[in-house]
Design a protein around this motif. Structure first.
Motif, PDB file in Angstrom:
ATOM      1  N   SER A  33      11.179  13.806  10.956  1.00 13.64           N
ATOM      2  CA  SER A  33      11.133  12.445  11.486  1.00 13.64           C
ATOM      3  C   SER A  33      11.135  12.404  13.017  1.00 13.64           C
ATOM      4  CB  SER A  33      12.311  11.646  10.953  1.00 13.64           C
ATOM      5  OG  SER A  33      13.500  12.301  11.298  1.00 13.64           O
ATOM      6  N   THR A  34      11.347  13.556  13.685  1.00 13.31           N
ATOM      7  CA  THR A  34      11.386  13.558  15.151  1.00 13.31           C
ATOM      8  C   THR A  34      10.133  12.969  15.779  1.00 13.31           C
ATOM      9  OG1 THR A  34      10.648  15.837  14.982  1.00 13.31           O
ATOM     10  CG2 THR A  34      12.912  15.482  15.698  1.00 13.31           C
ATOM     11  N   LEU A  35       9.003  13.103  15.080  1.00 11.38           N
ATOM     12  CA  LEU A  35       7.758  12.613  15.683  1.00 11.38           C
ATOM     13  C   LEU A  35       7.439  11.189  15.228  1.00 11.38           C
ATOM     14  CD1 LEU A  35       5.093  15.444  15.860  1.00 11.38           C
ATOM     15  CD2 LEU A  35       6.405  14.393  17.674  1.00 11.38           C
ATOM     16  N   GLU A  36       8.414  10.566  14.542  1.00 16.56           N
ATOM     17  CA  GLU A  36       8.164   9.236  13.971  1.00 16.56           C
ATOM     18  C   GLU A  36       8.049   8.196  15.078  1.00 16.56           C
ATOM     19  OE1 GLU A  36      10.498   8.786  10.376  1.00 16.56           O
ATOM     20  OE2 GLU A  36      11.145   6.896  11.259  1.00 16.56           O
TER      21      GLU A  36
ATOM     22  N   ASP B  87       0.817   2.294  -4.217  1.00 19.16           N
ATOM     23  CA  ASP B  87      -0.154   1.399  -3.564  1.00 19.16           C
ATOM     24  C   ASP B  87       0.502   0.534  -2.486  1.00 19.16           C
ATOM     25  OD1 ASP B  87      -2.048   2.436  -5.076  1.00 19.16           O
ATOM     26  OD2 ASP B  87      -2.273   0.725  -6.454  1.00 19.16           O
ATOM     27  N   HIS B  88       1.791   0.195  -2.707  1.00 14.42           N
ATOM     28  CA  HIS B  88       2.457  -0.692  -1.754  1.00 14.42           C
ATOM     29  C   HIS B  88       2.547  -0.070  -0.367  1.00 14.42           C
ATOM     30  CE1 HIS B  88       5.681   1.969  -2.924  1.00 14.42           C
ATOM     31  NE2 HIS B  88       6.452   1.480  -1.961  1.00 14.42           N
ATOM     32  N   TYR B  89       2.466   1.253  -0.293  1.00 17.78           N
ATOM     33  CA  TYR B  89       2.531   1.886   1.019  1.00 17.78           C
ATOM     34  C   TYR B  89       1.353   1.455   1.889  1.00 17.78           C
ATOM     35  CZ  TYR B  89       6.370   5.015  -0.251  1.00 17.78           C
ATOM     36  OH  TYR B  89       7.587   5.538  -0.601  1.00 17.78           O
ATOM     37  N   SER B  90       0.134   1.537   1.301  1.00 19.38           N
ATOM     38  CA  SER B  90      -1.041   1.239   2.126  1.00 19.38           C
ATOM     39  C   SER B  90      -1.140  -0.260   2.433  1.00 19.38           C
ATOM     40  CB  SER B  90      -2.301   1.728   1.439  1.00 19.38           C
ATOM     41  OG  SER B  90      -2.420   1.112   0.188  1.00 19.38           O
TER      42      SER B  90
ATOM     43  N   ASN C 125       8.339   1.029   6.061  1.00 20.50           N
ATOM     44  CA  ASN C 125       8.417   1.080   7.525  1.00 20.50           C
ATOM     45  C   ASN C 125       8.255   2.509   8.035  1.00 20.50           C
ATOM     46  OD1 ASN C 125       9.000  -1.575   7.271  1.00 20.50           O
ATOM     47  ND2 ASN C 125      11.020  -1.508   8.220  1.00 20.50           N
ATOM     48  N   THR C 126       8.958   3.440   7.390  1.00 18.71           N
ATOM     49  CA  THR C 126       8.898   4.835   7.830  1.00 18.71           C
ATOM     50  C   THR C 126       7.505   5.409   7.622  1.00 18.71           C
ATOM     51  OG1 THR C 126      11.182   5.010   7.143  1.00 18.71           O
ATOM     52  CG2 THR C 126      10.040   7.071   7.546  1.00 18.71           C
ATOM     53  N   ILE C 127       6.936   5.128   6.454  1.00 15.38           N
ATOM     54  CA  ILE C 127       5.587   5.642   6.155  1.00 15.38           C
ATOM     55  C   ILE C 127       4.606   5.168   7.234  1.00 15.38           C
ATOM     56  CG2 ILE C 127       3.635   5.372   4.562  1.00 15.38           C
ATOM     57  CD1 ILE C 127       5.551   7.142   3.224  1.00 15.38           C
ATOM     58  N   TRP C 128       4.725   3.896   7.631  1.00 16.77           N
ATOM     59  CA  TRP C 128       3.784   3.354   8.624  1.00 16.77           C
ATOM     60  C   TRP C 128       4.064   3.863  10.024  1.00 16.77           C
ATOM     61  CZ3 TRP C 128      -0.528  -0.010   8.725  1.00 16.77           C
ATOM     62  CH2 TRP C 128      -1.028  -0.306   7.455  1.00 16.77           C
TER      63      TRP C 128
END
Lengths: 781, 295
Positions: free
Chosen positions: A279-282, A343-346, A311-314
């Motif tokens: 997550s450091t590059l998040e 699907d909810h991720y995209s 939120n994290t995925i995006w």
């Protein structure tokens, strides 16, 4: 300033948001020019003679910004205020007073609002408070303090406008309401984002699937960032990809800042085509790539593994696509064939940011800060403060009365009659909380320890400090390490563990948290003995950088401990002018000495040399080499002989010898104590207790006849039941011939009586009156 | 319409203007919180001579310093004549303190953008002889200050004191052609309840001084400000905005005072009140945004 605005920036300009006079919450995708807009607002403030603050979540990003902006705005205008500067009265490159643009971490601004009187010369001159990554308000640890900071700053300077920036906000309108401002979002991206899903049947297929997907992009000259769930995994995957001829490096928080900078610049200069990161590059750094791979869709949440928030995925996927170089960016999710709910991720339905300020621990801290800073001195005033919090807007219950009473009962607050009014005041203990930016529970735990344990060993003190919520980082403990830890612990003398029940009460934590605290204490101990972080990191399976952070954290906790001990020793301190100050107590000296040992990586009688003014770690090493290994030997040394050491005048040597002869009477003697009783695991069970315990934490979902999906582990797994009644699982543990936790979970779900009986036996054994690390491992936190 | 204005070394004041009063020192800590925000809210600031002596950091906007002559209203104060000028002996502590026209002017020339001459307020019902003496010395002090000023860029306002419309008119007449930069009407605070009288006094002064800038001391209640300006006043100073805030009162909502206001509550209320009363001044321009964000 760019000659033309991009559509996102144009939209902000068309709405005159930055000139509206109100606070603004802007939601814009990564790379769409948020920072440029912030810079524009800051520039306008500067022109009109006003100051601006830019809050940066990461020190590294602050460093990067300050370099850029110093060129643009003039280096005399731009100041950096992070934990790396201004330590122990040290100077900042540009002072608070002189900086017109203050680049800060939220924690540093928190400190300024707590002691606002010392910063009153510049706080009223601020026009813009830019909060980058404002979704951090929802962060469990940093969120409440950020909220308190923004709230105090707004009250101290009602003219300040907040500019909140984020790519992922599920409740932008609500945040704007809280800030009494306006909001805007745009979904324009400099490079369009394309979502893809690569499916695997078994998790073992993931590495090869990743390799082929990455190679595809690589062949076309594109770069990839792969996000994984753990540091170890980032190293493994980078190694694995490299072995397949791909050019991959790993990036995670265990690396030093400089090492990370090297990796980032290698990626930026296209010397490496793949970064495998945690997550450091998040957040923050401008580091785009054509392809972003979400290798793991679940992360460890402190207890088990749970699905990653949208939120994290995006935040991660947002890095896909390099402006001007790529036609589109690719966000690739790796998911099992049977997982349909991705699907909810995209779609990007972001989770709302929830305030954490109403939690009892954070509320208590914020109440203390308000009272200590003099911004609220009565319950009514406190109520008014917290009625304007984000938590209040979100209809969370905020019990000021109860929490204030708790703080009064805990001795953190007291009531004082001033004229016809009764005002709240922070006690010396409350002062420690605010001064060192600690949680009240940390200070209470330390106080309880010092009050009830009149005599303690260095290890006891390290352990109690490591067990407080403010000790960081928490080094994780692997199951495989438990044996070694047990062996190391058995060598530690301890007064604390002479009474197990009492020790448990004082430490206040159990399970993996306690294991982590034990490991932290042992790592620090090893550091004191060896003075070599690289070696300790190697031996203890952690990173040198983590040890450095642990030392910083321990320094703060031991400084606070000394203040607490002083308050216990002298409940009613004499006037400062009174020269008849009582001598320091043995406990206080022990704390101060331990702090020096931790800061300098020294142990044994030589450590006491740090009590002499002017002697630090490097002098101690030189003195030891010269045969002076303790205060006693320094007191007996000959000044002329000492002065043969280079850069040591005879006058100084005489002073040291004089100091040593006074100090040697005061050095506390080593505390005699028994060793910590531990024992290896000898629980006799049908199945492996560790796997059984883990099995109870997994989620089992029936899929179809004799097929179950098991989630909650680091990877989702499928368990099948053969006709002969045997279970099969897709995990590597099962492949090794073990009865894996996944099949145990399915058997528990199917009400396997033997297993349930084993589980009960295991729990009955939990009340063992000595420190059983394996028992701790099994405990649910 | 071209607005009337006054140039000072620290900036130009556009009339009409509401001038907030502030203090230095430890007595009113709230003023210390408000001060840094005054450049955003006001065109100038008024500091009384007594508090100006304790000033460590000068506000970044035109600074008006009065003479401190209102101490003549304190019990035990005496007005003495020395070399034909009026001197005030203040007896608050053990040692009597002397306030002289030369000390006041000397200090003002070091710090002020706009200075007010040493005057002696005449409360209602003061006996005629004493009233006449106070007016005479007030005028002498003003003319002395005009003749002895050294800094030409400091604006010097002559202070008017009187006991009725006629005497006030006479005092104004004495200054009208004496090359002062402006005229200030004092002694109105104890007469503020009789608004008609105050307005008549203002009109009388305005008639005598033609278009010289006219300042009125201490009448800053928002309801009265508009009327005073229409009667010909150019600037008014007052601490009413901060006094109301200290009591938890907002002029936007005066009927529901806040109980136990905290320091920052008071700061906010004071700024709100200042925005409110400045809104009563025609031609406001720099306060609109602030008001908007509060309303």
């Amino acid at each position: 300033m760019p000659p033309t605005l991009n559509p996102a920036q144009q939209k902000v300009e068309d709405h005159f948001l930055l000139k509206s006079g109100f606070s603004v919450v802007l939601q814009m995708p990564t790379g769409s020019g948020k920072t440029w807009l912030a810079k524009k607002a800051i520039h306008e403030a500067l022109v009109s003679g006003k100051r601006s603050i830019y809050l940066c979540p990461l020190k590294a990003l602050a460093e990067e910004l300050v370099k850029d902006w110093a060129q643009e705005f003039g280096k005399e205008n731009v100041g950096i205020f992070t934990g790396d500067y201004g330590k122990q009265g040290g100077k900042y490159p540009v002072s608070f007073q002189k900086a017109n643009i203050l680049i800060m971490t939220p924690e540093r601004l928190d400190g300024c609002t707590r002691s606002w009187r010392s910063h009153w010369s510049w706080i009223p001159e601020v026009d813009w408070l830019v909060v980058d990554e404002i979704h951090m308000l929802g962060d469990w640890h940093r969120g409440p303090r950020l909220e308190g900071t923004i709230s105090r700053f707004k009250r101290l300077n009602p003219f300040t406008r907040i500019l909140g920036l984020s790519a992922t906000l599920g409740n932008r309108g609500e945040l704007a309401d809280w800030l009494e401002g306006v909001e805007l979002d745009t979904d324009w991206r400099p490079v369009p984002l394309e979502w893809k899903v690569a499916r695997y049947r078994k998790p073992e297929e993931k590495p090869s699937l990743l390799a082929s997907e990455v190679a595809r992009v690589n062949r076309e000259g594109g770069q990839t960032i792969v996000f994984v769930q753990s540091r170890r995994r980032s190293e493994q995957i980078a190694k694995l990809l490299s072995e397949q001829g791909l050019n991959a490096l790993h990036h995670h928080a265990g690396l030093t800042h400089s090492k990370r900078r090297v990796v980032e610049s290698a990626f930026r200069n296209n010397q490496t085509s793949i970064l495998v990161a945690t997550s450091t590059l998040e957040m923050g750094l401008n580091l785009p790539a054509r392809q972003v791979v979400l290798y793991d869709l679940q992360a460890f949440d402190g207890i088990g593994f749970s699905p990653l928030p949208v939120n994290t995925i995006w935040q991660r996927a947002g890095r896909a696509g390099r402006p001007g170089l790529d036609d589109s960016g690719e966000a690739l999710l790796l998911a099992p064939v049977w997982e349909r709910n991705i699907d909810h991720y995209s779609k990007g339905c972001f989770e709302p940011i929830r305030s954490g300020i109403a939690r009892p621990d954070t509320l208590a801290e914020q109440i203390l800060v308000e009272v200590h800073s003099g911004l609220a001195r009565t319950e009514n005033q406190l109520k008014r403060v917290f009625n304007t919090s984000l938590a209040a807007l979100q209809k969370q219950t905020i019990d000021i009365q109860k929490n204030t009473l708790n703080m009064l009962n805990a001795g953190m607050l007291r009531k004082e009659e001033v004229g016809d009014r009764i005002l709240l005041k922070a006690t010396r203990l409350g002062h420690v909380v605010c001064r060192h930016q600690l949680q009240p529970s940390t200070v209470l735990r330390l106080r309880q320890f010092f009050e009830s344990l009149k005599s303690f060993t260095d290890f006891d003190l390290l352990l109690i400090a490591a067990s407080t919520p403010d000790c960081e980082p928490r080094l994780p403990v692997d199951y495989e390490e438990l044996e070694t830890l047990t062996e190391e612990l058995v060598r530690q003398p301890s007064r604390l563990f002479e009474d197990f029940k009492h020790a448990g009460d004082l430490l206040g934590i159990g399970g993996k948290q306690l294991l982590s605290a034990l490991k932290n204490a042992l790592v620090l101990w090893r550091w004191m003995v060896t003075g070599d972080t690289d070696m300790v990191a190697e031996e203890e399976g952690c990173y040198p950088f983590e040890i450095h952070r642990l030392i910083e954290s321990m320094d703060r906790l031991l400084l606070a401990s000394a203040s607490i001990q002083r308050a216990i020793d002298e409940p009613f301190p004499a006037d400062q002018e009174d020269s008849s100050k009582p001598p320091k107590s043995e406990a206080l000296l022990r704390i101060e000495l331990l702090r020096q040992q931790i800061l300098n990586g020294i142990e044994g009688p030589a450590a006491a040399l740090t009590l002499v003014d002017g002697i630090g770690a490097s002098w101690i090493r030189r003195l030891i080499a010269h045969g002076v290994c303790s205060l006693k030997s320094l007191a007996e040394a000959d000044s002329q002989n000492l002065a043969t050491l280079s850069k040591l005048s005879e006058k100084r040597a005489t002073d040291w010898i004089k100091q040593a002869s006074t100090l040697q009477q005061r050095v506390p003697a080593t505390v005699q104590a028994g060793r910590i009783p531990t024992r290896p695991s000898d629980i006799d069970l049908e199945v492996d207790p560790y796997r059984l315990r883990r099995a109870t934490e997994l989620n089992v979902k029936w899929s179809q006849s004799n097929l179950w999906n098991v989630t909650g582990g680091s990877e989702p797994r499928q368990v099948t039941k053969a006709e002969n009644g045997h279970f099969n699982c897709s995990c590597p543990d099962h492949a090794k011939g073990n009865t894996c936790k996944h099949q145990l979970a399915v058997r528990l779900r199917l009400n396997d009586k033997i297993l349930h009986q084993s589980f009960r036996n295991m729990n009955a054994n939990a009340e063992i009156p000595y420190l059983d690390l394996f028992g701790l491992w099994f405990e649910r936190n | 319409m071209i607005r009337k204005q006054l140039h000072t070394p620290s900036g130009t004041i556009q009339f009409p203007a509401y001038i907030p009063v502030t203090t230095f020192g430890r007595k009113y800590p709230l003023d210390g919180l408000i001060q840094p925000y005054l450049p955003r809210m006001a065109q100038a600031v008024m500091v009384s001579h007594h508090y100006a002596l304790q000033m460590t950091k000068r506000p970044r906007l035109p600074l008006m310093i009065d003479s401190g002559g209102f101490a003549a209203l304190f019990e035990g104060s005496r007005i003495l004549e020395r070399d034909g000028l009026g001197v005030l002996e203040i007896n608050l502590g053990e040692e009597p303190e002397l306030l002289t026209p030369w000390d006041v002017l000397d200090f003002q020339e070091q710090h002020a953008d706009i200075a007010f001459t040493l005057d002696f307020p005449i409360p209602p019902n003061l006996d005629k002889k004493e009233a006449t003496l106070r007016q005479k010395l007030t005028i002498k002090n003003a003319l002395w200050a005009r003749n002895n000023r050294r800094r030409s860029d400091m604006r010097l306002f002559a202070c008017i004191q009187g006991w009725d419309i006629e005497s006030i008119g006479r005092c104004a007449e004495a200054y009208a052609s004496a090359s002062f930069d402006g005229i200030a009407l004092g002694g109105m605070v104890p007469r503020a309840k009789d608004r008609k009288l105050v307005l008549s006094c203002v009109r009388e002064v305005r008639k005598k001084i033609l278009d010289l800038p006219l300042h009125v001391f201490g009448l800053g209640h928002p309801e009265f400000v508009e009327e005073l300006i229409s009667a010909g006043v150019d600037s008014i100073d007052s601490s009413a905005y901060v006094k109301a805030a200290a009591d938890g009162k907002s002029w936007f909502d005066p009927n529901t005072p806040m109980s136990e206001p905290s320091p920052t509550d008071r700061l906010r209320l004071a700024l709100e009140n200042l925005a409110f009363v400045s809104g009563k001044v025609p031609g406001r321009h720099r306060l609109q945004l602030y008001e908007k964000s509060f309303m």
